[in-house]
Design a protein around this motif. Sequence first.
Motif, PDB file in Angstrom:
ATOM      1  N   ALA A 219       0.803  -1.120  -0.107  1.00 52.90           N
ATOM      2  CA  ALA A 219      -0.002   0.118  -0.145  1.00 52.90           C
ATOM      3  C   ALA A 219       1.209   1.329   0.081  1.00 52.90           C
ATOM      4  O   ALA A 219       2.144   1.168   0.429  1.00 52.90           O
ATOM      5  N   ALA A 220       0.032   2.117  -0.807  1.00 49.10           N
ATOM      6  CA  ALA A 220       0.995   3.399  -1.000  1.00 49.10           C
ATOM      7  C   ALA A 220       0.626   4.568  -0.852  1.00 49.10           C
ATOM      8  O   ALA A 220      -0.778   4.022  -1.855  1.00 49.10           O
ATOM      9  N   GLY A 221       1.154   6.431  -0.217  1.00 51.83           N
ATOM     10  CA  GLY A 221       0.977   7.106  -1.115  1.00 51.83           C
ATOM     11  C   GLY A 221       0.901   7.797  -2.192  1.00 51.83           C
ATOM     12  O   GLY A 221       2.164   7.621  -2.831  1.00 51.83           O
TER      13      GLY A 221
ATOM     14  N   GLU B 279       4.745  10.927   6.137  1.00 57.99           N
ATOM     15  CA  GLU B 279       5.466  12.094   6.181  1.00 57.99           C
ATOM     16  C   GLU B 279       4.929  13.252   6.082  1.00 57.99           C
ATOM     17  O   GLU B 279       3.602  13.060   6.424  1.00 57.99           O
TER      18      GLU B 279
ATOM     19  N   THR C  38      -3.401   3.886  -2.084  1.00 60.42           N
ATOM     20  CA  THR C  38      -4.586   3.828  -0.966  1.00 60.42           C
ATOM     21  C   THR C  38      -5.019   5.533  -0.957  1.00 60.42           C
ATOM     22  O   THR C  38      -5.750   5.297   0.141  1.00 60.42           O
ATOM     23  N   ASN C  39      -3.865   5.913  -0.463  1.00 55.68           N
ATOM     24  CA  ASN C  39      -4.440   7.784  -0.529  1.00 55.68           C
ATOM     25  C   ASN C  39      -3.322   8.199  -1.052  1.00 55.68           C
ATOM     26  O   ASN C  39      -2.203   8.006  -1.898  1.00 55.68           O
TER      27      ASN C  39
HETATM   28  N1  HPA Z   1       3.044   7.318   3.288  1.00 53.29           N
HETATM   29  C1  HPA Z   1       3.371   6.146   3.620  1.00 53.29           C
HETATM   30  N2  HPA Z   1       2.667   4.441   3.473  1.00 53.29           N
HETATM   31  C2  HPA Z   1       1.749   4.795   3.078  1.00 53.29           C
HETATM   32  C3  HPA Z   1       1.203   5.850   2.747  1.00 53.29           C
HETATM   33  C4  HPA Z   1       1.619   7.213   2.497  1.00 53.29           C
HETATM   34  O1  HPA Z   1       0.639   8.357   2.185  1.00 53.29           O
HETATM   35  N3  HPA Z   1      -0.554   5.189   1.972  1.00 53.29           N
HETATM   36  C5  HPA Z   1      -0.531   3.952   2.245  1.00 53.29           C
HETATM   37  N4  HPA Z   1       1.068   3.579   3.248  1.00 53.29           N
END
Ligand code: HPA
Length: 266
Positions: free
Chosen positions: A108-110, A185, A226-227
């Motif tokens: 999952a990442a931003g 962050e 995810t965002n």
């Molecule tokens: N930042 C870091 N890790 C994450 C984020 C994020 O915005 N969303 C999901 N994992």
Amino acid sequence: MSKASEHIQSILPDFKPEVAIILGSGLGEFADLVENATKISYNDLEGFPSAGVAGHAGQLVCGNIGKTNVIVAQGRAHFYEHGDASVMDPVIEAFHTLGCHTLVVTNAAGGLNTDYEPGSVMIINDHINYAATSPLIGKEGNERFVGMVDAYDPAIRERLHNIAKQEEIDVSEGVYMWFTGPHFETPAEIRMAKMLGASAVGMSTVPEVILARFYGLKVAGLSNITNLGAGLSDEKLSHEHTMAMAGKGAQKIAAILKTYLSEGAL
Ligand code: HPA
């Protein structure tokens, strides 16, 4: 051979895995696609970390998805849990020892591009190791000086793009930047990440990719956006938010990987 690999082999003596897949937050259900599944808890595998984060089950699911024999790692350990970038070394080492030629990492990442919506999928084409540590610290020998050009295998990336196109799933491609977490962050850090050329930020993946390249595995990486990164929208970020938003992208990633593996992985 490590004790963990020996244990897996003793349970499944005829099993010849080809592709290992690490499931990120919210992607755990992908393991339900494994046919002829045998589950092995990390607790039974010496050296394996416990997966301490909600949404990470902490087990291997061994079997096949169509034509490809797979080991699915349902749950990973993160640098931020232990302060040790090599915490996943025993896992990746076992994948290598058991014969996997490819590691697929998901997370999952931003997202940093404002046209990324929650639920977008990004194929990782490179990364920035902003944590500036290495899982290979302490290893000996010349093999530790691992080249990281094309760490994310170009042929597999192309294949994943083609599958996404066939299945009419929108995907982008970009650079993943590793922040240690577990805090999110700041908006200033997100602006910096954008300036440095990242498309997404997250708290995992990079150590596993470095380890996989060290052991000679090919790598593919998929981010479930995810965002938007902090400050790029009004959303309040939290792990609960990540889990709540993970469903849409997780379905897309599952569909792409299912086809990739069913048809026989590169
Ligand atoms: N930042 C870091 N890790 C994450 C984020 C994020 O915005 N969303 C999901 N994992």
